[in-house]
Enzyme design. Structure first.
Site, PDB file in Angstrom:
ATOM      1  N   CYS A  98      13.556  -1.402   1.348  1.00 54.00           N
ATOM      2  CA  CYS A  98      14.330  -2.563   1.788  1.00 54.00           C
ATOM      3  C   CYS A  98      15.205  -2.199   2.986  1.00 54.00           C
ATOM      4  O   CYS A  98      15.319  -2.964   3.949  1.00 54.00           O
ATOM      5  CB  CYS A  98      15.207  -3.092   0.651  1.00 54.00           C
TER       6      CYS A  98
ATOM      7  N   CYS B  30      17.034   0.083  -2.856  1.00 50.77           N
ATOM      8  CA  CYS B  30      15.640   0.242  -2.433  1.00 50.77           C
ATOM      9  C   CYS B  30      15.550   0.778  -0.998  1.00 50.77           C
ATOM     10  O   CYS B  30      16.008   0.135  -0.047  1.00 50.77           O
ATOM     11  CB  CYS B  30      14.934  -1.102  -2.547  1.00 50.77           C
TER      12      CYS B  30
ATOM     13  N   CYS C 283      -6.395 -16.151 -10.809  1.00 52.06           N
ATOM     14  CA  CYS C 283      -6.620 -17.460 -10.178  1.00 52.06           C
ATOM     15  C   CYS C 283      -7.094 -17.281  -8.741  1.00 52.06           C
ATOM     16  O   CYS C 283      -7.985 -17.993  -8.268  1.00 52.06           O
ATOM     17  CB  CYS C 283      -5.338 -18.291 -10.205  1.00 52.06           C
TER      18      CYS C 283
ATOM     19  N   CYS D 207      -0.842 -16.019  -9.773  1.00 52.14           N
ATOM     20  CA  CYS D 207      -1.819 -15.423 -10.699  1.00 52.14           C
ATOM     21  C   CYS D 207      -2.982 -14.774  -9.943  1.00 52.14           C
ATOM     22  O   CYS D 207      -3.713 -15.439  -9.203  1.00 52.14           O
ATOM     23  CB  CYS D 207      -2.328 -16.512 -11.648  1.00 52.14           C
TER      24      CYS D 207
END
Length: 437
Positions: free
Chosen positions: A61, A58, A192, A189
């Protein structure tokens, strides 16, 4: 390609692979984490951890490395900073729902539900987020702070949202008399997180009527399994009074604060018992029945000698039916016998038209409205219906305060008895004797 050239390519690729997983070395302040040491160093420790989940290939990264090292050095001795190579630790990264690189999570108060870092990829921003999580942890320990899970997408950060767990769920929800809406959530979530502010607002608006709770289903898995939670958020409704695990009903309303409030109030009204029609026998009874109610319906019925038990019960039955009809309003209902509470009758102008009579009082505003129609089911219903819509004539209560309430004996449910008359002996009276002028 010759053999020597082939070996050079292999060596070059090997070097890339080696340098790929070695984004951080033992000389850095970034701790290398893996499946063997993660629980011991991160989950089971009391320290706050910032953890980067990365992949060697990556580019983002690799670009992060110098800033991440800088943050680790700046936080040394205060907050731990670690890195996990997801190419080698796929199971561990999958456990935390890592789908892109780099992913940074902060493990604070609740190690099982880390907080996603979504800030800028600079040492300063990373360090400040770590310190903010440490501050939350301190507040949580000292009291008055929110838990780590509440910062991860639940609604339990609200003072009016009750944080539920495997250990307190039965005691608070099943064994209590309150009406509950319970959200089962996961910290990662997105739905949520979107629900959280609406859930918190609804909890405040419903305070005193319906309790709202939130349970992190990724941590408190016993309750999540018991209620068959498979998606997030899942909301369950528990009616008031005695209940068990089978009592849970699925919430099928919308996910805005107003949707939640309206749905809950409908359920609340279904659970409201019909109000008691209370005899006005003392000041304490008056306060208990009317003080905290939006309105108080006060009826004055004829004296028991003018209206026997059957007659009085007929009027009380009408009041009980009206109480059932308007129970959602949560009004107080009082009745008195004509002449028993003269001060009340005076300030409400009751009795001038005879008995029975009725007035509705707003105790907080000290205003009242008098029933001028018939004391019948239709007459009272029309009167109360107008008041519930904000219509009808009102007047200020005389003296702007409730008057003296007299203590009286409660009605025994029987017909009234005339007082016995004394027998008068007329044998010694000379009926013929006349007084002279």
């Amino acid at each position: 390609m010759g053999t020597s050239s082939l070996w050079l390519v292999v060596a070059f690729l090997a070097g890339l692979t080696h340098s790929g997983w070695a984004l951080y070395s033992s000389s850095d302040d970034v701790v290398e984490l893996n499946a063997n040491n993660f629980d011991r160093l991160v989950v089971k420790s009391d320290e706050v951890w910032i953890v980067e989940f990365y992949a060697p290939f990556c580019g983002h990264c690799r670009n992060l490395v110098p800033e991440y090292k800088k943050a680790a050095t700046a936080l040394k001795g205060v907050i731990k900073v670690g890195g996990i190579n997801c190419e080698e630790e796929q199971s561990l990264c999958g456990q935390y729902g890592v789908r892109g690189y780099p992913t940074i999570k902060i493990f604070g108060s609740n190690k099982r539900t880390p907080v996603d870092y979504n800030g800028q990829r600079t040492a300063k921003d990373i360090a400040e987020s770590g310190l903010a999580e440490a501050k939350k942890k301190i507040k949580n320990v000292l009291g008055g702070g929110s838990s780590g899970s509440s910062e991860s997408g639940s609604s339990s950060g609200s003072n009016d949202v009750v944080e539920l767990t495997d250990s307190n769920f039965d005691k608070l929800v099943l064994n209590g008399d309150d009406i509950w809406l319970v959200e089962f959530f996961a910290p990662w979530c997105g739905h949520c997180k979107n629900l959280a502010p609406h859930w918190a607002k609804a909890a405040t608006e419903l305070k005193g009527k319906v309790k709202l709770g939130a349970l992190d289903a990724t941590v408190h898995t016993i309750k999540a399994r018991q209620y068959g939670i498979e998606g997030y958020p899942t909301i369950k409704f528990f009616a008031g009074g005695a209940k068990d695990r089978e009592s849970a009903q699925d919430y099928d309303g919308g996910r805005t604060a107003s949707d939640i409030v309206n749905w809950a109030l409908e359920k609340f009204s279904e659970n409201i018992p019909a109000p008691e029609i209370v005899q006005l026998t003392s000041e304490d009874v008056t306060k208990k029945t009317c003080e905290d109610k939006p309105l108080c319906v006060v009826s004055v019925l004829p004296h028991i000698l003018d209206c026997d038990a059957a007659c009085r019960n007929k009027y009380l039955a009408i009041l009980a039916k009206m109480g059932e009809k308007y129970k959602k309003k949560q009004w107080g209902w009082l009745w008195s016998e004509g002449g028993a509470q003269p001060e009340i009758e005076n300030i409400l102008d009751i009795g001038g038209f005879g008995y029975p009579a009725m007035a509705v009082v707003n105790v907080k505003k000290m205003k009242y409205s008098l029933l001028r129609g018939s004391f019948s089911e239709d007459g009272i219903n029309e009167f109360l219906r107008d008041l519930s819509y904000g219509r009808g004539h009102t007047a200020p209560v005389k003296g702007a305060a409730l008057p003296k309430i007299y203590d009286v004996e409660p009605w025994d449910g029987k017909d009234g008895q005339l007082p016995e008359e004394e027998d008068i002996d007329l044998s010694d009276v000379d009926l013929e004797e006349k007084d002279e002028l």
